[in-house]
Enzyme design. Structure first.
Site, PDB file in Angstrom:
ATOM      1  CG  ASP A  53      49.276   8.894  -3.713  1.00 49.79           C
ATOM      2  OD1 ASP A  53      49.177   8.418  -4.859  1.00 49.79           O
ATOM      3  OD2 ASP A  53      49.998   9.874  -3.433  1.00 49.79           O
TER       4      ASP A  53
HETATM    5  N1  URA Z   1      48.677  14.185  -5.287  1.00 46.48           N
HETATM    6  C1  URA Z   1      49.326  13.231  -4.582  1.00 46.48           C
HETATM    7  O1  URA Z   1      50.518  13.363  -4.300  1.00 46.48           O
HETATM    8  N2  URA Z   1      48.629  12.154  -4.204  1.00 46.48           N
HETATM    9  C2  URA Z   1      47.330  11.974  -4.465  1.00 46.48           C
HETATM   10  O2  URA Z   1      46.753  10.962  -4.082  1.00 46.48           O
HETATM   11  C3  URA Z   1      46.658  12.973  -5.201  1.00 46.48           C
HETATM   12  C4  URA Z   1      47.368  14.066  -5.602  1.00 46.48           C
END
Ligand code: URA
Length: 241
Positions: free
Chosen positions: A102
């Site tokens: 993310d």
């Molecule tokens: N889980 C999440 O919520 N975000 C990420 O970037 C990776 C795994």
């Protein structure tokens, strides 16, 4: 001769799945003719264009990158935000991220121009462990950790983290640090798991991908994977099937 989608993926243009979509959308031409059905075979000697871009064979490259927070994991961003590729200006291959982290998450991300490798690493049946350290709002209880260990239904499927460990509780600021290892490849999986036990994620960092760790890398730094590591990753993916 190989299937067109395989050649496109091998060129590093995109993953094989994405190439299949592009073919179905009529965006691929072979020797001047649009190919919109899967199954056509060709070779790098043919004239293959995707959206007008020439598809050519490229040497494969594999990178381990320490993604900083506030960087998008796509190759382009409509909102003009910094992308992971801004850290690869010195690389002339058409590389892209293996899976996603993310925008507000940091940590270990692989990038490559090898579509087959990317597909293999991302495929849920290969169950590659990804280890995260996550800071959440509120005090996580032992019962909540048990709930995670006993499995949580996400997107209609019961998800069992490979490992969950309560690392630290900050009773003054009302935050907790949890270590969690997952292997499913669901979007925003850690955040969804934490939401399921009613804790909002404040910080999320991926510390490991299979046996690979960030090592001495600092945020924003990268290194090439060694041939031995690449071989080990292939072995790991095949053994987990
Ligand atoms: N889980 C999440 O919520 N975000 C990420 O970037 C990776 C795994």
């Amino acid at each position: 001769m190989q299937r067109l989608q395989k050649l496109i993926a091998e060129s590093g243009y995109c993953s094989r799945r994405k190439a299949e979509e592009l073919i179905k959308q009529g965006k691929v031409t072979l020797n001047g003719k649009v190919v919109s059905e899967l199954g056509t075979k060709a070779s790098f000697g043919d004239d293959i264009l995707v959206d007008g871009n020439l598809i050519e064979y490229q040497e494969k490259e594999y990178y381990l990158f320490y993604k900083p927070r506030s960087v998008v994991c796509t190759t382009k961003d409509d909102k003009g935000r910094k992308t992971v590729l801004d850290y690869f200006d010195d690389v002339d291959k058409r590389i892209y991220p293996v899976g996603r982290l993310d925008y507000d998450a940091s940590g270990l991300l692989l990038l490559t121009n090898d579509g087959e490798f990317a597909n293999l690493m991302m495929h849920p049946s290969n169950k590659i462990d990804k280890f995260y350290v996550v800071k959440v709002k509120g005090i996580v209880t032992g019962d909540e950790v048990k709930k995670l260990r006993n499995g949580i239904i996400l997107d209609g499927k019961k998800i069992y983290p490979s490992r969950v460990k309560l690392k630290r509780l900050d009773k003054k600021n009302l935050t907790s640090i949890v270590e969690i290892t997952i292997h499913d490849g669901i979007n925003h999986e850690v955040k969804k798991l934490m939401e399921a036990i009613n804790h909002e994620v404040i910080k999320l960092k991926r510390e490991a991908f299979g046996f690979l760790t960030l090592g001495n890398l600092k945020s924003g730094e990268k290194r090439m994977l060694s041939p031995k590591e690449i071989k080990q990753l292939y072995n790991m993916a095949y053994n987990k099937r």
